[in-house]
Motif scaffolding. Structure first.
Motif, PDB file in Angstrom:
ATOM      1  N   GLY A  22      79.516   1.168  23.544  1.00  0.00           N
ATOM      2  CA  GLY A  22      79.993   0.650  22.274  1.00  0.00           C
ATOM      3  C   GLY A  22      78.897  -0.110  21.542  1.00  0.00           C
ATOM      4  N   GLU A  23      78.067  -0.784  22.298  1.00  0.00           N
ATOM      5  CA  GLU A  23      77.003  -1.574  21.685  1.00  0.00           C
ATOM      6  C   GLU A  23      76.005  -0.703  20.915  1.00  0.00           C
ATOM      7  N   TRP A  68      73.630  -8.138  26.447  1.00  0.00           N
ATOM      8  CA  TRP A  68      75.008  -8.635  26.484  1.00  0.00           C
ATOM      9  C   TRP A  68      75.164  -9.645  27.617  1.00  0.00           C
ATOM     10  N   TRP A 174      76.996   0.049  34.361  1.00  0.00           N
ATOM     11  CA  TRP A 174      76.499  -1.198  33.795  1.00  0.00           C
ATOM     12  C   TRP A 174      76.658  -2.247  34.895  1.00  0.00           C
ATOM     13  N   SER A 176      77.642  -5.234  35.012  1.00  0.00           N
ATOM     14  CA  SER A 176      78.909  -5.959  34.988  1.00  0.00           C
ATOM     15  C   SER A 176      80.040  -5.111  35.582  1.00  0.00           C
ATOM     16  N   GLU A 177      80.040  -3.825  35.271  1.00  0.00           N
ATOM     17  CA  GLU A 177      81.127  -2.941  35.725  1.00  0.00           C
ATOM     18  C   GLU A 177      80.928  -2.507  37.172  1.00  0.00           C
ATOM     19  N   TRP A 221      85.766  -3.117  27.167  1.00  0.00           N
ATOM     20  CA  TRP A 221      85.354  -4.295  26.385  1.00  0.00           C
ATOM     21  C   TRP A 221      86.083  -4.268  25.042  1.00  0.00           C
ATOM     22  N   THR A 225      84.089  -3.751  21.103  1.00  0.00           N
ATOM     23  CA  THR A 225      83.082  -2.833  21.647  1.00  0.00           C
ATOM     24  C   THR A 225      83.645  -1.440  21.935  1.00  0.00           C
ATOM     25  N   HIS A 226      84.823  -1.385  22.560  1.00  0.00           N
ATOM     26  CA  HIS A 226      85.421  -0.084  22.876  1.00  0.00           C
ATOM     27  C   HIS A 226      86.611   0.250  21.971  1.00  0.00           C
TER      28      HIS A 226
HETATM   29  N1  PBE Z   1      77.972  -2.914  27.471  1.00  0.00           N
HETATM   30  C1  PBE Z   1      78.277  -3.473  28.781  1.00  0.00           C
HETATM   31  C2  PBE Z   1      79.049  -1.952  27.262  1.00  0.00           C
HETATM   32  C3  PBE Z   1      80.237  -2.612  27.756  1.00  0.00           C
HETATM   33  C4  PBE Z   1      79.715  -3.272  28.978  1.00  0.00           C
HETATM   34  C5  PBE Z   1      77.979  -4.017  26.516  1.00  0.00           C
HETATM   35  C6  PBE Z   1      76.698  -2.268  27.545  1.00  0.00           C
HETATM   36  C7  PBE Z   1      79.169  -1.229  25.925  1.00  0.00           C
HETATM   37  O1  PBE Z   1      78.369  -1.513  25.027  1.00  0.00           O
HETATM   38  O2  PBE Z   1      80.003  -0.354  25.792  1.00  0.00           O
END
Ligand code: PBE
Length: 267
Positions: A22-23, A68, A174, A176-177, A221, A225-226
């Motif tokens: 999404g970013e 992020w 990622w 975090s995930e 997110w 973001t999503h």
């Molecule tokens: N990110 C990390 C993701 C969501 C988790 C920020 C790179 C994104 O941009 O979709």
């Protein structure tokens, strides 16, 4: 622009990540809205982005990346977010747990645990840092679960043990995930579930959840973001709400870089 502008020093390149993130979409919007038409957003992955960042920092060179929080990069390096006066990256958001529609009826027991799962950026950072320092994700997750019995028992409150029931979790690689998915997988395994974790691109993860080839994700997110993914698949999924609050997205530079705002990227 002038030869020694920040843009010229970095070839007018923003070091991005996987195209499905999404970013990346938000960063294309940033390029448009801030009038950065001579800039390109280079796609890659989280690991090519952090490798580029590491290399630049070792040589004390300028660089700008899509970053992020929570992310181990802020513990490892001295970094700052560029100000985003137009607010394109949105406000602080949350990471949600989402199941395939109908899963809540098919397996209310696992849904209870997934619904009760929530932790903090500090919790997640512990697992991320441990993985970044070379511990494999399964071990890092097991270690966190062992050290946090109170949190884990709140997540499993009212849930029953099962014997080898299957559950499939989709996730994107990622940091975090990787952390959250391995932790919830370990908790479900300890209840007797046979857990499969499927590593996918962001688009595949959402499509797989919508189709039901995966039962659940802890990697959504929202609300920004999503947003497009949720909009596309909203009738095929059930949102169980946030499992972590207080994330942030933006353009990130090393602290030694002189510029402070996305507006400063204009030559
Ligand atoms: N990110 C990390 C993701 C969501 C988790 C920020 C790179 C994104 O941009 O979709």
């Amino acid at each position: 622009g002038s030869a020694d502008s920040f843009g010229n020093k970095v070839d007018h390149k923003i070091i991005g990540i996987d195209p499905g993130a999404g970013e990346m979409k938000l960063t294309d919007q940033v390029v448009k809205d801030y009038g950065l038409s001579n800039w390109t957003v280079q796609s890659g992955s989280e690991s090519t982005m952090t490798a580029a960042l590491d290399k630049a920092i070792k040589k004390k060179q300028p660089i700008v990346v899509t970053g992020w929080t929570p992310h181990w990069m802020f513990q490892k390096y001295d970094l700052k977010y560029l100000k985003d006066p137009k607010g394109i990256y949105g406000k602080s958001e949350s990471i949600h747990t989402i199941v395939h529609k109908g899963f809540e009826k098919k397996d209310p027991n696992a849904t209870k645990v997934l619904d009760q799962f929530h932790w903090t950026p500090a919790d997640m950072s512990k697992v991320m840092l441990s993985v970044q320092n070379g511990t494999d994700a399964e071990k890092a997750a097991a270690q966190w679960v062992k050290e946090n019995p109170d949190k884990v028992s709140a997540w499993t409150k009212g849930a029953k043990k099962v014997s080898g029931k299957s559950i499939k979790l989709g996730y994107v690689a990622w940091a975090s995930e990787i952390a959250s998915t391995h932790v919830i997988a370990k908790v479900l395994q300890d209840l007797g579930y046979k857990v499969t974790m499927e590593q996918l691109g962001a688009g595949q993860m959402w499509a797989g959840l919508a189709k039901g080839s995966d039962d659940a994700i802890v990697a959504a997110w929202l609300p920004s973001t999503h947003a497009d993914y949720l909009k596309q698949f909203k009738d095929q999924v059930t949102d169980l709400g946030p499992n972590l609050k207080g994330t942030k997205l933006g353009l990130v530079v090393p602290s030694y870089v002189k510029i402070n705002s996305i507006e400063d990227l204009k030559d």
